[in-house]
Design a protein around this motif. Sequence first.
Motif, PDB file in Angstrom:
ATOM      1  N   MET A 137     -12.313   0.319  16.157  1.00 16.83           N
ATOM      2  CA  MET A 137     -10.908   0.184  15.788  1.00 16.83           C
ATOM      3  C   MET A 137     -10.397  -1.131  16.354  1.00 16.83           C
ATOM      4  N   ALA A 138     -10.296  -2.131  15.495  1.00 13.34           N
ATOM      5  CA  ALA A 138      -9.914  -3.472  15.939  1.00 13.34           C
ATOM      6  C   ALA A 138      -8.414  -3.684  15.787  1.00 13.34           C
ATOM      7  N   GLY A 139      -7.847  -4.486  16.653  1.00 16.00           N
ATOM      8  CA  GLY A 139      -6.410  -4.724  16.651  1.00 16.00           C
ATOM      9  C   GLY A 139      -5.904  -5.472  15.441  1.00 16.00           C
ATOM     10  N   TYR A 140      -6.780  -6.234  14.751  1.00 15.80           N
ATOM     11  CA  TYR A 140      -6.306  -7.055  13.650  1.00 15.80           C
ATOM     12  C   TYR A 140      -5.756  -6.227  12.489  1.00 15.80           C
ATOM     13  N   SER A 141      -6.075  -4.923  12.447  1.00 14.36           N
ATOM     14  CA  SER A 141      -5.611  -4.081  11.345  1.00 14.36           C
ATOM     15  C   SER A 141      -4.089  -4.009  11.299  1.00 14.36           C
ATOM     16  N   PHE A 142      -3.425  -4.250  12.443  1.00 18.62           N
ATOM     17  CA  PHE A 142      -1.965  -4.231  12.475  1.00 18.62           C
ATOM     18  C   PHE A 142      -1.376  -5.347  11.609  1.00 18.62           C
ATOM     19  N   MET A 143      -2.119  -6.401  11.398  1.00 24.89           N
ATOM     20  CA  MET A 143      -1.608  -7.550  10.677  1.00 24.89           C
ATOM     21  C   MET A 143      -1.318  -7.240   9.219  1.00 24.89           C
ATOM     22  N   TYR A 144      -2.062  -6.304   8.634  1.00 21.77           N
ATOM     23  CA  TYR A 144      -1.859  -6.015   7.217  1.00 21.77           C
ATOM     24  C   TYR A 144      -1.494  -4.550   6.964  1.00 21.77           C
ATOM     25  N   GLN A 145      -0.947  -3.887   7.978  1.00 15.46           N
ATOM     26  CA  GLN A 145      -0.611  -2.470   7.869  1.00 15.46           C
ATOM     27  C   GLN A 145       0.421  -2.200   6.781  1.00 15.46           C
ATOM     28  N   LYS A 146       1.401  -3.074   6.655  1.00 14.36           N
ATOM     29  CA  LYS A 146       2.448  -2.883   5.660  1.00 14.36           C
ATOM     30  C   LYS A 146       1.876  -2.963   4.250  1.00 14.36           C
ATOM     31  N   SER A 147       1.045  -3.965   4.004  1.00 17.46           N
ATOM     32  CA  SER A 147       0.433  -4.123   2.683  1.00 17.46           C
ATOM     33  C   SER A 147      -0.505  -2.968   2.363  1.00 17.46           C
ATOM     34  N   LEU A 148      -1.258  -2.534   3.377  1.00 14.82           N
ATOM     35  CA  LEU A 148      -2.161  -1.405   3.198  1.00 14.82           C
ATOM     36  C   LEU A 148      -1.393  -0.146   2.813  1.00 14.82           C
ATOM     37  N   SER A 149      -0.327   0.158   3.547  1.00 13.96           N
ATOM     38  CA  SER A 149       0.456   1.367   3.278  1.00 13.96           C
ATOM     39  C   SER A 149       1.063   1.338   1.879  1.00 13.96           C
ATOM     40  N   LYS A 150       1.531   0.181   1.470  1.00 13.27           N
ATOM     41  CA  LYS A 150       2.121   0.035   0.137  1.00 13.27           C
ATOM     42  C   LYS A 150       1.085   0.258  -0.949  1.00 13.27           C
ATOM     43  N   MET A 151      -0.130  -0.233  -0.726  1.00 21.31           N
ATOM     44  CA  MET A 151      -1.185  -0.079  -1.725  1.00 21.31           C
ATOM     45  C   MET A 151      -1.671   1.363  -1.803  1.00 21.31           C
ATOM     46  N   ILE A 152      -1.691   2.055  -0.671  1.00 19.13           N
ATOM     47  CA  ILE A 152      -2.095   3.462  -0.659  1.00 19.13           C
ATOM     48  C   ILE A 152      -1.158   4.282  -1.538  1.00 19.13           C
ATOM     49  N   LEU A 153       0.127   4.007  -1.487  1.00 24.05           N
ATOM     50  CA  LEU A 153       1.082   4.716  -2.334  1.00 24.05           C
ATOM     51  C   LEU A 153       0.752   4.513  -3.816  1.00 24.05           C
ATOM     52  N   LYS A 154       0.362   3.317  -4.179  1.00 23.48           N
ATOM     53  CA  LYS A 154      -0.005   3.043  -5.574  1.00 23.48           C
ATOM     54  C   LYS A 154      -1.271   3.785  -5.966  1.00 23.48           C
ATOM     55  N   ILE A 155      -2.227   3.847  -5.047  1.00 24.27           N
ATOM     56  CA  ILE A 155      -3.505   4.501  -5.347  1.00 24.27           C
ATOM     57  C   ILE A 155      -3.334   6.001  -5.547  1.00 24.27           C
ATOM     58  N   ILE A 156      -2.608   6.657  -4.650  1.00 24.36           N
ATOM     59  CA  ILE A 156      -2.479   8.111  -4.799  1.00 24.36           C
ATOM     60  C   ILE A 156      -1.616   8.453  -6.016  1.00 24.36           C
ATOM     61  N   LYS A 157      -0.690   7.578  -6.361  1.00 24.82           N
ATOM     62  CA  LYS A 157       0.107   7.798  -7.573  1.00 24.82           C
ATOM     63  C   LYS A 157      -0.775   7.686  -8.814  1.00 24.82           C
ATOM     64  N   LYS A 158      -1.717   6.776  -8.785  1.00 25.37           N
ATOM     65  CA  LYS A 158      -2.644   6.596  -9.906  1.00 25.37           C
ATOM     66  C   LYS A 158      -3.466   7.862 -10.160  1.00 25.37           C
ATOM     67  N   HIS A 159      -3.820   8.580  -9.092  1.00 21.86           N
ATOM     68  CA  HIS A 159      -4.716   9.740  -9.227  1.00 21.86           C
ATOM     69  C   HIS A 159      -3.987  11.080  -9.120  1.00 21.86           C
ATOM     70  N   LYS A 160      -2.677  11.090  -9.199  1.00 19.88           N
ATOM     71  CA  LYS A 160      -1.898  12.307  -8.917  1.00 19.88           C
ATOM     72  C   LYS A 160      -2.206  13.462  -9.868  1.00 19.88           C
ATOM     73  N   LYS A 161      -2.628  13.173 -11.093  1.00 15.06           N
ATOM     74  CA  LYS A 161      -2.883  14.237 -12.065  1.00 15.06           C
ATOM     75  C   LYS A 161      -4.210  14.954 -11.816  1.00 15.06           C
ATOM     76  N   ASN A 162      -5.074  14.359 -11.025  1.00 15.93           N
ATOM     77  CA  ASN A 162      -6.414  14.922 -10.822  1.00 15.93           C
ATOM     78  C   ASN A 162      -6.520  15.827  -9.608  1.00 15.93           C
ATOM     79  N   TYR A 163      -5.505  15.789  -8.725  1.00 17.37           N
ATOM     80  CA  TYR A 163      -5.615  16.526  -7.467  1.00 17.37           C
ATOM     81  C   TYR A 163      -4.275  17.179  -7.110  1.00 17.37           C
ATOM     82  N   PRO A 164      -4.319  18.258  -6.311  1.00 20.20           N
ATOM     83  CA  PRO A 164      -3.082  18.955  -5.937  1.00 20.20           C
ATOM     84  C   PRO A 164      -2.329  18.257  -4.810  1.00 20.20           C
TER      85      PRO A 164
END
Length: 273
Positions: free
Chosen positions: A209-236
């Motif tokens: 677990m490296a500290g550099y992950s904090f640098m792009y946490q905001k972008s990562l979280s935003k992209m995760i929202l897009k990904i789970i929205k893309k697959h929402k019909k396939n899973y509960p």
Amino acid sequence: MNPLVSVVMTSYNRSKLINRAILSVINQSYQNWELIIVDDASTDSTPTILKEWSEKEKRIKVVINKENLWKQYGLSPNLNTGINLSKGKYIARLDDDDYWIDKDKIKKQVKFLENNPDYIVCGGGAIVEDELGKEIFRYLKSEKDEEIKKRILFANPFTNTTTVFLKIALEKVGGYGDWRYAEDWDLWLKLGALGKLYNFQEYFTRYLMAGYSFMYQKSLSKMILKIIKKHKKNYPGFTAAYVFNFLQYLYSFLPLFLRRNIHPALVRLKRSI
């Protein structure tokens, strides 16, 4: 006959850690493997180290990029390059700063997938360590297919660096998608629509677990929202999962010193899910 397993790794400026990762592959009891490493234009001695390995171990193949692709596109192009060069029935993933701690890891996973053809991905548990090699915590993911898919929109169902999956299934879904972050989570969501998923209740990997992950946490979280929205019909559970991950997105706006203190607890929570 033991099928060929293609271990795919990407690397960038990991001269101090790459040998450890490679040795954990070499020391596997399962020996019918190839290791494909895509170096993303490292500026340290990583390319030299990789060249030396490829010269003394014929199962190691190295690709050196002329320019860094991660900064613009993420890991997907490099991962797809490695997979396109692979010849194995199965793909195993290992990150350059992690290493396998179970010498029978690949043996166990190949046996499971060979004996259970309705399953296409399997992973395992991880021991998280800091940059000094000290254990922070350890976790196991949900084991069975039904459990995994019930929670798959809440959190990444696999620790990427523990996984083994069918190459033919990967080809059916078009490989890793065009995502700057969380490309592995998107892949598991695509593969889960084709077959069953499984996690061994054993610790396979030491995970840095490296500290550099904090640098792009905001972008990562935003992209995760897009990904789970893309697959929402396939899973509960989409609504609850979206709210949960939206709260993580809000968390990414907190000052860095607060996030550093909260981060270990948040990671433990997501891993438990």
